[in-house]
Design a protein around this motif. Structure first.
Motif, PDB file in Angstrom:
ATOM      1  N   MET A 151     -57.639 -56.175 -17.509  1.00  0.00           N
ATOM      2  CA  MET A 151     -57.993 -54.748 -17.372  1.00  0.00           C
ATOM      3  C   MET A 151     -58.693 -54.534 -16.019  1.00  0.00           C
ATOM      4  N   PRO A 152     -58.195 -53.595 -15.170  1.00  0.00           N
ATOM      5  CA  PRO A 152     -58.801 -53.413 -13.855  1.00  0.00           C
ATOM      6  C   PRO A 152     -60.233 -52.906 -13.957  1.00  0.00           C
ATOM      7  N   ARG A 153     -61.040 -53.361 -13.026  1.00  0.00           N
ATOM      8  CA  ARG A 153     -62.444 -52.954 -13.021  1.00  0.00           C
ATOM      9  C   ARG A 153     -62.567 -51.512 -12.545  1.00  0.00           C
ATOM     10  N   ALA A 154     -63.403 -50.726 -13.218  1.00  0.00           N
ATOM     11  CA  ALA A 154     -63.590 -49.323 -12.856  1.00  0.00           C
ATOM     12  C   ALA A 154     -64.288 -49.212 -11.509  1.00  0.00           C
ATOM     13  N   LEU A 155     -63.927 -48.159 -10.766  1.00  0.00           N
ATOM     14  CA  LEU A 155     -64.560 -47.937  -9.474  1.00  0.00           C
ATOM     15  C   LEU A 155     -66.031 -47.581  -9.675  1.00  0.00           C
ATOM     16  N   PRO A 156     -66.904 -48.043  -8.788  1.00  0.00           N
ATOM     17  CA  PRO A 156     -68.329 -47.714  -8.927  1.00  0.00           C
ATOM     18  C   PRO A 156     -68.563 -46.225  -8.724  1.00  0.00           C
ATOM     19  N   SER A 157     -69.586 -45.715  -9.357  1.00  0.00           N
ATOM     20  CA  SER A 157     -69.926 -44.293  -9.237  1.00  0.00           C
ATOM     21  C   SER A 157     -70.560 -44.006  -7.878  1.00  0.00           C
ATOM     22  N   LEU A 158     -70.663 -42.694  -7.561  1.00  0.00           N
ATOM     23  CA  LEU A 158     -71.299 -42.293  -6.301  1.00  0.00           C
ATOM     24  C   LEU A 158     -72.739 -42.779  -6.254  1.00  0.00           C
ATOM     25  N   ARG A 159     -73.428 -42.699  -7.374  1.00  0.00           N
ATOM     26  CA  ARG A 159     -74.815 -43.164  -7.411  1.00  0.00           C
ATOM     27  C   ARG A 159     -74.894 -44.653  -7.096  1.00  0.00           C
ATOM     28  N   THR A 160     -73.978 -45.430  -7.655  1.00  0.00           N
ATOM     29  CA  THR A 160     -73.980 -46.871  -7.397  1.00  0.00           C
ATOM     30  C   THR A 160     -73.686 -47.160  -5.929  1.00  0.00           C
ATOM     31  N   LEU A 161     -72.720 -46.442  -5.357  1.00  0.00           N
ATOM     32  CA  LEU A 161     -72.382 -46.644  -3.940  1.00  0.00           C
ATOM     33  C   LEU A 161     -73.576 -46.308  -3.042  1.00  0.00           C
ATOM     34  N   LEU A 162     -74.246 -45.181  -3.331  1.00  0.00           N
ATOM     35  CA  LEU A 162     -75.394 -44.798  -2.518  1.00  0.00           C
ATOM     36  C   LEU A 162     -76.551 -45.775  -2.696  1.00  0.00           C
ATOM     37  N   PHE A 163     -76.710 -46.276  -3.895  1.00  0.00           N
ATOM     38  CA  PHE A 163     -77.767 -47.255  -4.132  1.00  0.00           C
ATOM     39  C   PHE A 163     -77.517 -48.535  -3.312  1.00  0.00           C
ATOM     40  N   ARG A 164     -76.271 -49.016  -3.317  1.00  0.00           N
ATOM     41  CA  ARG A 164     -75.946 -50.224  -2.561  1.00  0.00           C
ATOM     42  C   ARG A 164     -76.085 -49.991  -1.054  1.00  0.00           C
ATOM     43  N   LEU A 165     -75.663 -48.800  -0.601  1.00  0.00           N
ATOM     44  CA  LEU A 165     -75.821 -48.478   0.818  1.00  0.00           C
ATOM     45  C   LEU A 165     -77.292 -48.418   1.183  1.00  0.00           C
ATOM     46  N   HIS A 166     -78.103 -47.853   0.303  1.00  0.00           N
ATOM     47  CA  HIS A 166     -79.539 -47.716   0.561  1.00  0.00           C
ATOM     48  C   HIS A 166     -80.186 -49.086   0.759  1.00  0.00           C
ATOM     49  N   TRP A 167     -79.945 -50.023  -0.148  1.00  0.00           N
ATOM     50  CA  TRP A 167     -80.612 -51.317   0.013  1.00  0.00           C
ATOM     51  C   TRP A 167     -79.969 -52.163   1.110  1.00  0.00           C
ATOM     52  N   ALA A 168     -78.637 -52.009   1.337  1.00  0.00           N
ATOM     53  CA  ALA A 168     -78.003 -52.777   2.410  1.00  0.00           C
ATOM     54  C   ALA A 168     -78.560 -52.378   3.777  1.00  0.00           C
ATOM     55  N   LEU A 169     -78.698 -51.070   4.000  1.00  0.00           N
ATOM     56  CA  LEU A 169     -79.297 -50.611   5.260  1.00  0.00           C
ATOM     57  C   LEU A 169     -80.777 -50.964   5.315  1.00  0.00           C
ATOM     58  N   GLY A 170     -81.438 -50.944   4.171  1.00  0.00           N
ATOM     59  CA  GLY A 170     -82.863 -51.272   4.147  1.00  0.00           C
ATOM     60  C   GLY A 170     -83.148 -52.684   4.593  1.00  0.00           C
ATOM     61  N   LEU A 171     -82.261 -53.616   4.260  1.00  0.00           N
ATOM     62  CA  LEU A 171     -82.471 -55.019   4.639  1.00  0.00           C
ATOM     63  C   LEU A 171     -82.043 -55.310   6.066  1.00  0.00           C
ATOM     64  N   THR A 172     -81.376 -54.367   6.720  1.00  0.00           N
ATOM     65  CA  THR A 172     -80.907 -54.568   8.101  1.00  0.00           C
ATOM     66  C   THR A 172     -81.613 -53.586   9.040  1.00  0.00           C
ATOM     67  N   ALA A 173     -81.191 -52.319   8.988  1.00  0.00           N
ATOM     68  CA  ALA A 173     -81.822 -51.314   9.854  1.00  0.00           C
ATOM     69  C   ALA A 173     -83.290 -51.122   9.510  1.00  0.00           C
ATOM     70  N   GLY A 174     -83.661 -51.382   8.257  1.00  0.00           N
ATOM     71  CA  GLY A 174     -85.061 -51.210   7.862  1.00  0.00           C
ATOM     72  C   GLY A 174     -86.011 -52.087   8.653  1.00  0.00           C
ATOM     73  N   LEU A 175     -85.558 -53.285   9.006  1.00  0.00           N
ATOM     74  CA  LEU A 175     -86.410 -54.179   9.792  1.00  0.00           C
ATOM     75  C   LEU A 175     -86.633 -53.622  11.192  1.00  0.00           C
ATOM     76  N   VAL A 176     -85.575 -53.079  11.794  1.00  0.00           N
ATOM     77  CA  VAL A 176     -85.706 -52.467  13.125  1.00  0.00           C
ATOM     78  C   VAL A 176     -86.589 -51.226  13.045  1.00  0.00           C
ATOM     79  N   LEU A 177     -86.407 -50.428  12.007  1.00  0.00           N
ATOM     80  CA  LEU A 177     -87.228 -49.230  11.850  1.00  0.00           C
ATOM     81  C   LEU A 177     -88.700 -49.582  11.655  1.00  0.00           C
ATOM     82  N   ALA A 178     -88.973 -50.691  10.965  1.00  0.00           N
ATOM     83  CA  ALA A 178     -90.365 -51.123  10.809  1.00  0.00           C
ATOM     84  C   ALA A 178     -90.980 -51.433  12.166  1.00  0.00           C
TER      85      ALA A 178
END
Length: 398
Positions: A1-28
């Motif tokens: 059974m194919p895996r369901a696509l992630p919701s918009l909330r899930t995508l934004l959550f992953r984008l939020h922490w992914a940028l936080g661990l990269t750009a967040g260090l530069v912003l600090a």
């Protein structure tokens, strides 16, 4: 059974922490350096307080910019240094305050010579500006991370991308916290009594909500120096006009000092005309280089007031433009004082302090965000260990 696509909330959550661990260090890093620069003038004034004060000569006016610059340059030549004064900053309302002379970069390239303090009555150099080089390094770290090329290198693009990431943080964080999901009390009051990850989330999210308007202004104003297209578009939105472009090529170099109508150097004629028509507190006179067409005088009517600017013809000293903030619309004042907007000073001294504290809080957001990420991953590994059969499903949700 194919895996369901992630919701918009899930995508934004992953984008939020992914940028936080990269750009967040530069912003600090940008936050800490920006906070240091917020009170640069006050720190430098304290470090050089012995060179700021001069003896007042009653009845004796200070030298005009032309002869003042000439005497400072002559002392540099006596010390074996060929330097040209590019700008003079004068405290017009304080006859007991020294003048700051800033030198031009050498034509052959290299670092700009350190600025010096000078006596406004006779041009005697009182000494170089302490901490200027240290704050220059802080500024280069803030603006382009000390990457070679300065404003023309990759550092400018990288810090601009991180400013865009800050806007993404604000938008995604606001969506993830929308009031429909949490009550206003949860939105606006941190709950430090909650244990574990909930405490860190409350601290991270609530403080971010309170500081969201400040970070939005910091990001939108910071992009002003990162992308020319953004600056042109923002200028048009604020003023209805695109920024002026400098003509290509160079003007023919003037072989001798230009003279005003009364036979004095053009810069002194411009200064006399300016002094007779402007009540200025702090004035910076940009002396014309051989290839420039105008003399620029920037001034503040009072402490903390917006910056005004007048330009004069470099050949005659005649007035060309006179732009006063109190006569301009709000958008024009913002465009002309974008650095003060970025620092928060445009909105007053309390706002400037708030902007400084918000900048200092940026490392805290990186630290709390990284802590939340680590706690979340640790909890996921614990769930997998307790129920290996659902490990694939747990990976898909993380």
């Amino acid at each position: 059974m194919p895996r369901a696509l992630p919701s918009l909330r899930t995508l934004l959550f992953r984008l939020h922490w992914a940028l936080g661990l990269t750009a967040g260090l530069v912003l600090a890093l940008m936050g800490v350096t920006g906070a240091l620069m917020s009170y640069e003038e006050a720190v430098i004034a304290t470090a050089n307080r012995d060179r700021l004060a001069v003896a007042v000569r009653d009845g004796l006016p200070g030298l005009a910019p032309g002869p003042l610059a000439a005497r400072i340059e002559a002392q540099a030549r006596e010390a074996g240094q060929e330097r040209r004064v590019a700008a003079l900053t004068l405290a017009n309302d304080d006859p007991g305050r020294s003048v700051v002379a800033r030198f031009a970069r050498p034509r052959a390239g290299g670092e700009r010579p350190p600025s010096v303090y000078a006596d406004p009555y006779d041009g005697t150099v009182l000494g170089p500006m302490r901490l200027e080089a240290a704050f220059a390094t802080v500024e280069h770290l803030h603006r382009w991370l000390l990457i070679p090329g300065e404003g023309k290198g990759w550092g400018r693009t990288l810090t601009g991308a991180c400013a865009l990431a800050l806007l993404v943080f604000l938008g995604s964080g606001l969506f993830l916290r929308w009031p429909g999901r949490h009550g206003w009390r949860v939105w606006l009051r941190p709950n430090l009594a909650r244990p574990g990850r909930a405490r860190w989330w409350s601290l991270h999210a609530v403080i971010g909500t309170w500081l969201l308007p400040v970070y939005a202004i910091l990001a939108l104003s910071g992009l002003w120096w990162s992308y020319e297209g953004y600056r042109a578009g923002a200028t048009w939105l604020l003023t209805g006009q695109f920024p002026e472009t400098r003509p290509a090529g160079r003007m023919p170099e003037r072989k001798a000092p230009d003279l005003g109508p009364d036979g004095s150097p053009a810069v002194d004629a411009a200064w006399a005309a300016f002094s007779a028509t402007h009540a200025a507190r702090l004035v910076t006179v940009t002396l014309p280089a051989p290839e420039t067409a105008t003399i620029r005088i920037r001034w503040h009517a009072a402490e903390g007031s917006p910056r005004n600017e007048a330009t004069y013809d470099a050949r005659t000293g005649a007035l060309v433009t006179d732009r006063r903030s109190d006569e301009a619309g709000l958008g024009t004042r913002i465009a002309q004082n974008m650095l003060e907007v970025h620092r928060g000073r445009f909105f007053g001294a309390p706002a400037a302090l708030l902007f400084c504290l918000a900048a200092l809080a940026m490392p805290g957001f990186f630290a709390t965000g990284a802590t939340l990420y680590w706690l979340r991953r640790r909890a996921r590994r614990r769930r997998i260990a307790e129920n290996p059969a659902r490990s694939v499903e747990a990976v898909g949700r993380s």
